[in-house]
Design a protein around this motif. Structure first.
Motif, mmCIF file in Angstrom:
data_model
loop_
_atom_site.group_PDB
_atom_site.id
_atom_site.type_symbol
_atom_site.label_atom_id
_atom_site.label_comp_id
_atom_site.label_asym_id
_atom_site.label_seq_id
_atom_site.Cartn_x
_atom_site.Cartn_y
_atom_site.Cartn_z
ATOM 1 N N VAL A 160 47.182 25.318 31.887
ATOM 2 C CA VAL A 160 48.503 26.193 31.944
ATOM 3 C C VAL A 160 48.306 27.176 32.990
ATOM 4 N N THR A 196 50.272 29.010 36.687
ATOM 5 C CA THR A 196 51.166 29.112 37.730
ATOM 6 C C THR A 196 50.441 28.587 39.181
ATOM 7 N N ASN A 197 49.219 28.397 39.082
ATOM 8 C CA ASN A 197 48.397 28.468 40.300
ATOM 9 C C ASN A 197 47.949 26.936 40.412
ATOM 10 N N LYS A 203 44.162 26.183 41.128
ATOM 11 C CA LYS A 203 43.118 25.974 40.099
ATOM 12 C C LYS A 203 43.242 24.552 39.434
ATOM 13 N N GLU A 256 41.062 21.994 41.448
ATOM 14 C CA GLU A 256 39.599 22.166 41.180
ATOM 15 C C GLU A 256 39.366 21.503 39.886
ATOM 16 N N GLU A 312 50.915 37.797 29.525
ATOM 17 C CA GLU A 312 49.335 38.302 29.679
ATOM 18 C C GLU A 312 49.365 39.497 28.965
ATOM 19 N N ASP A 326 43.004 29.546 32.230
ATOM 20 C CA ASP A 326 41.721 30.302 33.124
ATOM 21 C C ASP A 326 42.147 31.423 33.639
ATOM 22 N N SER A 338 43.165 41.331 39.258
ATOM 23 C CA SER A 338 43.222 40.796 40.722
ATOM 24 C C SER A 338 44.354 40.041 41.165
ATOM 25 N N SER A 339 45.117 39.490 40.358
ATOM 26 C CA SER A 339 46.349 39.143 40.588
ATOM 27 C C SER A 339 47.318 40.094 41.341
ATOM 28 N N GLU A 342 46.024 41.140 44.483
ATOM 29 C CA GLU A 342 46.279 40.392 45.829
ATOM 30 C C GLU A 342 47.930 40.130 45.927
ATOM 31 N N PHE A 394 42.264 29.294 47.877
ATOM 32 C CA PHE A 394 43.409 29.970 47.402
ATOM 33 C C PHE A 394 42.908 31.448 47.355
ATOM 34 N N GLY A 395 43.992 32.164 46.999
ATOM 35 C CA GLY A 395 43.679 33.499 46.644
ATOM 36 C C GLY A 395 42.522 34.181 47.544
ATOM 37 N N ASP A 414 39.607 33.563 48.181
ATOM 38 C CA ASP A 414 38.578 32.563 48.919
ATOM 39 C C ASP A 414 38.199 32.929 50.355
ATOM 40 N N HIS A 460 32.485 29.879 40.350
ATOM 41 C CA HIS A 460 32.762 30.297 38.730
ATOM 42 C C HIS A 460 33.417 29.478 38.071
ATOM 43 N N ARG A 461 34.613 28.906 38.570
ATOM 44 C CA ARG A 461 35.212 27.824 37.850
ATOM 45 C C ARG A 461 34.522 26.618 37.720
HETATM 46 O O1 LIG Z 1 47.402 33.147 35.697
HETATM 47 P P1 LIG Z 1 47.864 32.035 36.562
HETATM 48 O O2 LIG Z 1 49.109 31.405 36.168
HETATM 49 O O3 LIG Z 1 46.652 30.990 36.116
HETATM 50 O O4 LIG Z 1 47.550 32.175 38.178
HETATM 51 P P2 LIG Z 1 46.860 33.267 38.745
HETATM 52 O O5 LIG Z 1 46.668 32.891 40.307
HETATM 53 O O6 LIG Z 1 47.626 34.509 38.379
HETATM 54 O O7 LIG Z 1 45.572 33.343 38.100
HETATM 55 P P3 LIG Z 1 44.516 34.660 37.654
HETATM 56 O O8 LIG Z 1 45.313 35.833 36.840
HETATM 57 O O9 LIG Z 1 43.374 33.983 36.792
HETATM 58 O O10 LIG Z 1 43.970 34.850 38.883
HETATM 59 C C1 LIG Z 1 43.629 36.460 39.248
HETATM 60 C C2 LIG Z 1 43.587 36.438 40.854
HETATM 61 O O11 LIG Z 1 42.112 35.867 41.220
HETATM 62 C C3 LIG Z 1 42.479 35.090 42.101
HETATM 63 N N1 LIG Z 1 41.763 34.162 41.916
HETATM 64 C C4 LIG Z 1 41.514 33.377 40.641
HETATM 65 N N2 LIG Z 1 40.660 32.365 41.014
HETATM 66 C C5 LIG Z 1 40.227 32.448 42.336
HETATM 67 C C6 LIG Z 1 39.553 31.506 43.048
HETATM 68 O O12 LIG Z 1 38.698 30.465 42.598
HETATM 69 N N3 LIG Z 1 39.241 31.960 44.412
HETATM 70 C C7 LIG Z 1 39.969 32.866 45.028
HETATM 71 N N4 LIG Z 1 40.765 33.694 44.265
HETATM 72 C C8 LIG Z 1 40.881 33.434 42.888
HETATM 73 C C9 LIG Z 1 43.975 34.447 41.906
HETATM 74 O O13 LIG Z 1 44.563 34.114 43.237
HETATM 75 C C10 LIG Z 1 44.750 35.717 41.321
HETATM 76 O O14 LIG Z 1 45.100 36.750 42.575
#
Ligand SMILES: O=P(O)(O)OP(=O)(O)OP(=O)(O)OC[C@H]1O[C@@H](n2cnc3c(O)ncnc32)[C@H](O)[C@@H]1O
Length: 216
Positions: A5, A7-8, A11, A14, A32, A60, A77-78, A81, A175-176, A178, A201-202
């Motif tokens: 589940v 939107t990313n 994940k 991986e 959330e 996750d 963090s989301s 970002e 992504f994110g 990284d 971590h994942r």
């Molecule tokens: O909630 P979902 O729909 O799963 O998607 P999301 O990308 O918003 O997921 P999170 O809330 O878990 O992520 C929080 C933030 O951390 C970042 N993030 C999560 N896992 C990461 C990873 O392995 N590497 C880099 N950034 C990561 C991600 O891009 C978001 O900006």
């Protein structure tokens, strides 16, 4: 078949590379809950998604915890970002003496069934020798703590954490955050999916999940 589940798609990529099960992205933007604890957010998401999905789900919830900022942005963090951007997160960290950080994730699994009576405590082995202050903000979660009310669906949690440093962006994979997260001299964006999974971590949370799920 497992519904991941999120939107990313990063994940899902991986998890697909890691797990033997078929993993399908279930694009469900679960509400959330506002919580400082990744496990609480993930558990609520898993319960909501399980009701909407046709089969077992994993959620996750991840975050980047920067030591100099006492764990910020962590569960936010989301949002950070999106609004600030990773380049500016690096710029904010650059003048600080301490560039240390950790990625952390909690995977929540729900299949509508009860689990064994005694939840296993989350493995904290990898935390030895670390300064836990910032990370603890991300949640000391156990299944018991998020068990919810009597009629709440059972959720099983798996946690993974990896230490690293915030650096100027390098690499175009992942992504994110990284590109600004360096571990062992390499940013996560400079690694292949398998290389990142081996240390991330994942990857650590998926390893715990896979081991437990295989015996289920
Ligand atoms: O909630 P979902 O729909 O799963 O998607 P999301 O990308 O918003 O997921 P999170 O809330 O878990 O992520 C929080 C933030 O951390 C970042 N993030 C999560 N896992 C990461 C990873 O392995 N590497 C880099 N950034 C990561 C991600 O891009 C978001 O900006």
């Amino acid at each position: 078949m497992l519904n991941f589940v999120t939107t990313n798609p990063g994940k899902v990529r991986e998890a697909t590379a890691y797990l033997d099960d078929e993993v399908v992205q279930f694009d469900f933007d679960y509400p959330e809950v506002q919580a400082d604890d990744l496990g609480t957010v993930a558990a609520h998401g898993a319960r909501a998604a399980y009701r909407a999905a046709d089969g077992p789900v994993i959620v996750d919830d991840a975050g980047l915890f920067i030591d100099a900022f006492d764990g910020f942005p962590g569960p936010y963090s989301s949002y950070v970002e999106d609004r600030v951007g990773i380049e500016r997160v690096w710029r904010l960290t650059e003048p600080e003496d301490d560039h240390g950080a950790a990625f952390k994730t909690v995977i929540a699994y729900c299949d509508g069934e009860e689990f064994a009576a005694t939840p296993e405590p989350i493995d904290r082995e990898e935390r030895r020798g670390q300064d836990l202050a910032a990370d603890d903000r991300g949640g000391a979660t156990t299944d018991e703590q998020v068990a919810g009310g009597e009629d709440a669906l059972p959720v099983k949690l798996f946690e993974g954490r990896v230490p690293g440093d915030i650096v100027a962006p390098r690499g175009d994979g992942g992504f994110g955050y990284d590109p600004i997260f360096e571990h062992g001299g390499t940013t996560f964006a400079e690694m292949s999916t398998d290389e990142k999974n081996a240390v991330s971590h994942r990857g650590r949370a998926l390893a715990k999940f896979a081991e437990w799920h295989a015996g289920r």
